[in-house]
Design a protein around this motif. Structure first.
Motif, PDB file in Angstrom:
ATOM      1  N   GLN A 128      -3.737  -1.504   0.059  1.00 46.69           N
ATOM      2  CA  GLN A 128      -3.341  -2.807   0.608  1.00 46.69           C
ATOM      3  C   GLN A 128      -2.861  -3.738  -0.501  1.00 46.69           C
ATOM      4  OE1 GLN A 128      -2.887  -3.541   3.826  1.00 46.69           O
ATOM      5  NE2 GLN A 128      -3.479  -1.416   4.237  1.00 46.69           N
ATOM      6  N   THR A 129      -3.495  -3.673  -1.667  1.00 49.70           N
ATOM      7  CA  THR A 129      -3.063  -4.479  -2.814  1.00 49.70           C
ATOM      8  C   THR A 129      -1.668  -4.059  -3.273  1.00 49.70           C
ATOM      9  OG1 THR A 129      -5.343  -4.850  -3.521  1.00 49.70           O
ATOM     10  CG2 THR A 129      -3.627  -5.142  -5.195  1.00 49.70           C
ATOM     11  N   LEU A 131       0.649  -2.697  -1.401  1.00 49.55           N
ATOM     12  CA  LEU A 131       1.594  -3.200  -0.396  1.00 49.55           C
ATOM     13  C   LEU A 131       1.897  -4.679  -0.596  1.00 49.55           C
ATOM     14  CD1 LEU A 131       0.253  -1.363   2.773  1.00 49.55           C
ATOM     15  CD2 LEU A 131       2.434  -0.966   1.612  1.00 49.55           C
ATOM     16  N   LYS A 132       0.875  -5.463  -0.875  1.00 48.46           N
ATOM     17  CA  LYS A 132       1.074  -6.902  -1.097  1.00 48.46           C
ATOM     18  C   LYS A 132       1.884  -7.153  -2.362  1.00 48.46           C
ATOM     19  CE  LYS A 132      -3.107  -8.199   1.358  1.00 48.46           C
ATOM     20  NZ  LYS A 132      -4.518  -8.581   1.221  1.00 48.46           N
ATOM     21  N   LEU A 134       4.046  -5.119  -3.793  1.00 50.62           N
ATOM     22  CA  LEU A 134       5.437  -4.711  -3.564  1.00 50.62           C
ATOM     23  C   LEU A 134       6.185  -5.744  -2.723  1.00 50.62           C
ATOM     24  CD1 LEU A 134       4.944  -0.893  -3.031  1.00 50.62           C
ATOM     25  CD2 LEU A 134       6.083  -2.019  -4.968  1.00 50.62           C
ATOM     26  N   ALA A 135       5.511  -6.323  -1.735  1.00 49.51           N
ATOM     27  CA  ALA A 135       6.140  -7.370  -0.924  1.00 49.51           C
ATOM     28  C   ALA A 135       6.477  -8.584  -1.794  1.00 49.51           C
ATOM     29  CB  ALA A 135       5.236  -7.765   0.233  1.00 49.51           C
ATOM     30  N   LEU A 136       5.570  -8.955  -2.685  1.00 51.57           N
ATOM     31  CA  LEU A 136       5.829 -10.077  -3.596  1.00 51.57           C
ATOM     32  C   LEU A 136       7.005  -9.776  -4.518  1.00 51.57           C
ATOM     33  CD1 LEU A 136       2.188 -11.055  -4.618  1.00 51.57           C
ATOM     34  CD2 LEU A 136       3.807 -12.474  -3.332  1.00 51.57           C
ATOM     35  N   ASP A 138       9.437  -7.590  -4.010  1.00 58.71           N
ATOM     36  CA  ASP A 138      10.653  -7.553  -3.203  1.00 58.71           C
ATOM     37  C   ASP A 138      11.153  -8.961  -2.914  1.00 58.71           C
ATOM     38  OD1 ASP A 138      12.667  -6.132  -1.737  1.00 58.71           O
ATOM     39  OD2 ASP A 138      11.630  -6.691   0.102  1.00 58.71           O
ATOM     40  N   ASN A 139      10.253  -9.841  -2.573  1.00 58.63           N
ATOM     41  CA  ASN A 139      10.619 -11.237  -2.307  1.00 58.63           C
ATOM     42  C   ASN A 139      11.189 -11.905  -3.553  1.00 58.63           C
ATOM     43  OD1 ASN A 139      10.724 -13.594  -0.614  1.00 58.63           O
ATOM     44  ND2 ASN A 139       8.980 -14.372  -1.775  1.00 58.63           N
ATOM     45  N   GLU A 142      14.696 -10.557  -4.142  1.00 59.98           N
ATOM     46  CA  GLU A 142      15.647 -10.827  -3.060  1.00 59.98           C
ATOM     47  C   GLU A 142      16.634 -11.935  -3.415  1.00 59.98           C
ATOM     48  OE1 GLU A 142      17.371  -9.861   0.420  1.00 59.98           O
ATOM     49  OE2 GLU A 142      15.607  -8.882  -0.380  1.00 59.98           O
TER      50      GLU A 142
END
Length: 150
Positions: A128-129, A131-132, A134-136, A138-139, A142
């Protein structure tokens, strides 16, 4: 002034992503394809049919280099060419069924290996860490122009 933590994070991301990329590349069934050929197949899968000149521009290679890449892919029956419905003088390149299967098989093998590795070596909380994080990342990427630092 760039903070020390930003420099450290950038270094770690580069090193880890490089390792992941090399390992995934080892798993792919692309021994007979060059990185450029694999990239063109992926682009056609993601973006759909395109002209050779559009592919050359997207891949940032000369038209002559793209012609050689496409010739090799066509020889392996991974792409096909057909007249552009809007301009009969142009040819449109698309994936063949064999090309699509090749990409899907390679992706499946790589994804299964990575999923199994994360399952075996990380706890649920760690996944879960990841995933978080990677989302950060990616953002953050972007909205970042590619030419920073050049």
């Amino acid at each position: 002034m760039i903070s020390a933590s930003a420099v450290q994070a950038a270094s770690q991301v580069r090193v880890v992503f490089g390792r992941v990329k090399r390992r995934l590349k080892e798993l792919a069934d692309t021994d007979d394809l060059t990185p450029s050929q694999s990239s063109v197949l992926s682009r056609l899968d993601k973006d759909g049919p395109a002209s050779a000149s559009d592919l050359a521009a997207a891949e940032r290679v000369r038209p002559q280099s793209m012609a050689a890449i496409l010739a090799a892919l066509r020889e392996n029956d991974l792409i096909s060419r057909h007249p552009d419905p809007e301009d009969g003088r142009r040819q449109v390149v698309s994936l063949t069924t064999a090309g699509r299967h090749r990409l899907q098989g390679d992706r499946k093998v790589r994804q299964e290996w990575l999923a199994q590795t994360l399952q075996d070596r990380c706890t649920e909380a760690e996944r879960q860490t990841i995933l978080k994080a990677l989302a950060l990342l990616d953002n953050a990427l972007e909205s970042t122009p590619a030419a920073i630092g050049r």
